[in-house]
Enzyme design. Structure first.
Site, PDB file in Angstrom:
ATOM      1  N   TRP A 101       0.938  -1.199  -0.104  1.00  0.00           N
ATOM      2  CA  TRP A 101       0.016  -0.038   0.068  1.00  0.00           C
ATOM      3  C   TRP A 101       0.929   1.272   0.106  1.00  0.00           C
ATOM      4  O   TRP A 101       0.594   2.201  -0.669  1.00  0.00           O
ATOM      5  CB  TRP A 101      -1.045  -0.195   1.067  1.00  0.00           C
ATOM      6  N   ASP A 171      -2.135   6.730   6.258  1.00  0.00           N
ATOM      7  CA  ASP A 171      -3.053   5.738   5.700  1.00  0.00           C
ATOM      8  C   ASP A 171      -3.550   4.973   6.607  1.00  0.00           C
ATOM      9  O   ASP A 171      -2.619   3.684   7.016  1.00  0.00           O
ATOM     10  CB  ASP A 171      -2.566   5.063   4.288  1.00  0.00           C
ATOM     11  N   LYS A 195     -12.653  -1.673   5.582  1.00  0.00           N
ATOM     12  CA  LYS A 195     -12.001  -2.943   6.385  1.00  0.00           C
ATOM     13  C   LYS A 195     -12.439  -2.899   7.790  1.00  0.00           C
ATOM     14  O   LYS A 195     -12.825  -3.895   8.171  1.00  0.00           O
ATOM     15  CB  LYS A 195     -10.450  -2.360   6.413  1.00  0.00           C
TER      16      LYS A 195
HETATM   17  C1  LIG Z   1      -7.623  -1.580   1.017  1.00  0.00           C
HETATM   18  C2  LIG Z   1      -6.812  -0.494   1.314  1.00  0.00           C
HETATM   19  C3  LIG Z   1      -6.465   0.870   0.531  1.00  0.00           C
HETATM   20  C4  LIG Z   1      -7.387   0.780  -0.883  1.00  0.00           C
HETATM   21  O1  LIG Z   1      -8.660   1.231  -0.530  1.00  0.00           O
HETATM   22  P1  LIG Z   1      -9.655   1.563  -1.867  1.00  0.00           P
HETATM   23  O2  LIG Z   1     -10.955   1.692  -0.954  1.00  0.00           O
HETATM   24  O3  LIG Z   1      -9.615   0.441  -2.905  1.00  0.00           O
HETATM   25  O4  LIG Z   1      -9.208   2.767  -2.433  1.00  0.00           O
HETATM   26  C5  LIG Z   1      -5.522   1.431   0.649  1.00  0.00           C
HETATM   27  N1  LIG Z   1      -4.679   1.404   1.562  1.00  0.00           N
HETATM   28  C6  LIG Z   1      -4.686   0.505   2.689  1.00  0.00           C
HETATM   29  C7  LIG Z   1      -3.916   0.359   3.636  1.00  0.00           C
HETATM   30  C8  LIG Z   1      -5.860  -0.567   2.348  1.00  0.00           C
HETATM   31  O5  LIG Z   1      -6.038  -1.496   3.214  1.00  0.00           O
END
Ligand SMILES: *Cc1c(COP(=O)(O)O)cnc(C)c1O
Length: 359
Positions: A101, A171, A195
């Site tokens: 990521w 993030d 998530k």
């Molecule tokens: C799932 C995830 C993403 C991507 O998210 P989207 O909703 O597909 O844009 C980005 N960063 C992390 C840490 C993730 O777990």
């Protein structure tokens, strides 16, 4: 019967939330409408929206210095939106690379600015968080970006970086609300909801107010944090149903005792699983112990030829979506807030039984 769902995302939701949503599907609180059918500017939905915002502020103890936005586009869209909102007159930003990521964030940011990779864990196949003593930060950077829980690699920060006057951007998609976080230490916190919060389609952005004056002129209005703050996240139609479900999850979390209580449970769930993996030579847990994620637990069978049989046997016991991400292979058990300890215990029992049969 509901399965124990170990998906990394979209992921398991609390069963009481799904039951309540089902009960309210056709007629929300006597309105004669489903939440999906309401005007986002009507009093019913405005109430749902305001309550969800207030509850999330309570859960995360978001200080008044920080604004909360409910947007769309997911974390991947934010990877572009962040430089567009934060660069101002600066040309570059620092990124810490801890895995898949982080790499995606870096790739996207390169379209908008010069990326300085301040530290990387690539030397050990992204199985650890580089300590801050090794970060080569640029004092002129517009911000420092890190991914505080790498969903695919299963690597988590158990400490908060100190970036001085340079805003820290995190993030937190896959561990937001799983642990107590000092929001005041961050310039920006962002994450997709699918998530650990609710359905896909909702993106959470928490931004310190004094950072709202740095957007580039090219920044699209729907993604322009200051314009969205001024419009109360309703410059465009928000993802109304996703916000409603997220709001029910926030109420559920508050009823569980809030983030400190859920964190205690998450610590116990993660320990149960990692202890079982560590107790056996049949399974391998690749991440350095100090940096293991409480939410996403990747592991391998030492004999990969048994992967198919392992997954099939798990499904027969009602445990689904345990297959690891294609980038790393093996297995991954995501054990978010809504995964009950009984689900983790069922997996631990299965790990032992499978080893007995095949080891
Ligand atoms: C799932 C995830 C993403 C991507 O998210 P989207 O909703 O597909 O844009 C980005 N960063 C992390 C840490 C993730 O777990």
């Amino acid at each position: 019967m509901r399965a124990y769902n170990f998906s990394a995302g979209p992921a398991v939701l609390p069963e009481p939330v799904l039951r309540q949503a089902a009960a309210e599907m056709l007629d929300w609180h006597g309105s004669g409408m489903s939440v999906m059918e309401m005007s986002h500017r009507g009093k019913e939905f405005m109430g749902i929206h305001a309550k969800a915002e207030a509850d999330l502020r309570t859960l995360l103890a978001i200080p008044p210095s920080h604004k909360l936005l409910f947007l769309q586009g997911g974390a991947i869209a934010e990877n572009a939106i962040i430089p567009m909102n934060l660069l101002g007159a600066r040309k570059g930003a620092d990124y810490v690379n801890t895995g898949e990521w982080s790499k995606k964030s870096i790739k996207e940011a390169k379209k908008y600015c010069t990326v300085n990779v301040a530290a990387s864990a690539e030397d050990a196949n992204f199985t650890y968080v580089p300590p801050q003593s090794r970060w080569k930060l640029d004092a002129g950077a517009a911000f420092v970006h890190c991914c505080t829980n790498e969903t695919i690699g299963g690597v988590e920060y158990h400490w908060t970086p100190d970036t001085g006057d340079v805003p820290l951007v995190a993030d937190m998609s896959s561990h937001i609300l799983s642990r107590v976080v000092d929001v005041s230490k961050y310039g920006v916190i962002y994450g997709g909801a699918q998530k650990n919060i609710g359905p896909a389609g909702l993106t959470i952005v928490i931004v310190r107010e004094d950072l709202l004056d740095r957007a580039l002129p090219i920044c699209p209005s729907a993604f322009h944090w200051k314009e969205q703050v001024e419009a109360d996240s309703m410059l465009n139609t928000p993802p109304t149903y996703a916000i409603y479900i997220a709001g029910l999850v926030f109420e559920w979390l508050l009823a569980q005792g809030g983030v400190p209580a859920i964190e205690k449970r998450n610590v116990a769930k993660a320990k149960l699983l990692y202890d079982a993996l560590d107790a056996s030579a049949f399974y391998v847990s690749p991440v350095r112990k100090e940096d293991r994620s409480r939410m996403n637990v990747p592991f391998k069978l030492r004999d990969e030829s048994l992967d198919g049989a392992f997954l099939k046997g798990a499904e027969e016991r009602g445990m689904v979506q345990l297959k690891g991400h294609r980038a790393v292979g093996g297995m991954r058990a995501s054990i978010y807030n809504a995964m009950p300890v009984e689900g983790v215990q069922a997996l631990v029992d299965y790990l032992k039984d499978f080893e007995k049969q095949r080891g």
